[in-house]
Write an enzyme that holds these catalytic residues in place. Structure first.
Site, PDB file in Angstrom:
ATOM      1  N   CYS A  67       0.862  -1.182   0.000  1.00 43.83           N
ATOM      2  CA  CYS A  67       0.000   0.000   0.000  1.00 43.83           C
ATOM      3  C   CYS A  67       0.896   1.229   0.000  1.00 43.83           C
ATOM      4  O   CYS A  67       2.064   1.153   0.370  1.00 43.83           O
ATOM      5  CB  CYS A  67      -0.901   0.027   1.231  1.00 43.83           C
ATOM      6  SG  CYS A  67      -2.073  -1.334   1.292  1.00 43.83           S
ATOM      7  N   GLU A 116      -9.078   7.377   3.279  1.00 45.77           N
ATOM      8  CA  GLU A 116      -8.464   7.357   1.959  1.00 45.77           C
ATOM      9  C   GLU A 116      -9.431   7.035   0.825  1.00 45.77           C
ATOM     10  O   GLU A 116     -10.307   6.192   0.968  1.00 45.77           O
ATOM     11  CB  GLU A 116      -7.341   6.307   1.929  1.00 45.77           C
ATOM     12  CG  GLU A 116      -6.238   6.601   2.918  1.00 45.77           C
ATOM     13  CD  GLU A 116      -5.140   5.559   2.951  1.00 45.77           C
ATOM     14  OE1 GLU A 116      -4.019   5.920   3.334  1.00 45.77           O
ATOM     15  OE2 GLU A 116      -5.396   4.382   2.603  1.00 45.77           O
TER      16      GLU A 116
END
Length: 182
Positions: A67, A116
């Site tokens: 990520c 996010e």
């Protein structure tokens, strides 16, 4: 590596500025752009990683392969490639979107919030891993079906973003395509 930033977003997902990555992740994390990637080997196995204990958010938690955050002017795909090199020391095939509109908010046990817009990608590698210990403390190549069964049975054992991604029916279908040998 130079200081990384996150691209801040408004509620509609439009960029509004940047903030240093470490300062961005707090109890009041602003919405920002990220990405999540699932990496498969030549045997069709998924790389599951355990986040280093030094990570600010979710230290020591098992998660999908890589990520990160694209930098200003960098495409999501280029960011995936960059972070795979940095965290895992591998070259990958062109990342393919598997859940392009994924967005989430989650709070870790230490009170750090992830907030996010986080497109999800999958890619393949034939490279040997060269793990960056500052990012990853452990890893395992696994059959995707076993990982998905584990997520369904014990979601608390994985990062919340991995669980949310893996429980999306369309994302599961697209990820399953990467288990087919090419």
């Amino acid at each position: 590596m130079q200081t990384e930033h996150v691209i801040l977003l408004n509620a509609q997902g439009v960029p509004t500025g940047t903030l240093e990555k470490y300062a961005a992740h707090t109890a009041d994390t602003l919405l920002h752009l990220a990405f999540s990637s699932w990496l498969f080997n030549a045997k069709g196995q998924l790389l599951v990683t355990r986040r280093a204990l030094s990570k600010k958010a979710w230290p020591g938690v098992w998660t999908n392969s890589v990520c990160g955050h694209p930098q200003l002017g960098e495409s999501n795909e280029d960011a995936v490639i960059r972070r795979c090199r940095f965290e895992l020391g591998v070259e990958i095939t062109a990342p393919e979107p598997v859940y392009p509109d994924f967005r989430y908010r989650a709070t870790d046990p230490n009170g750090i919030v992830e907030n996010e817009v986080c497109p999800v990608f999958a890619a393949r590698t034939t490279s040997a891993l060269q793990i960056n210990d500052d990012e990853v403390m452990d890893y395992q190549w696994c059959d995707l079906a076993d990982v998905l069964h584990g997520i369904d049975a014990t979601p608390w054992a994985f990062s919340p973003w991995m669980v949310m991604q893996a429980t999306n029916r369309e994302a599961r279908k697209r990820l399953s395509a990467f288990t087919q040998l090419k």
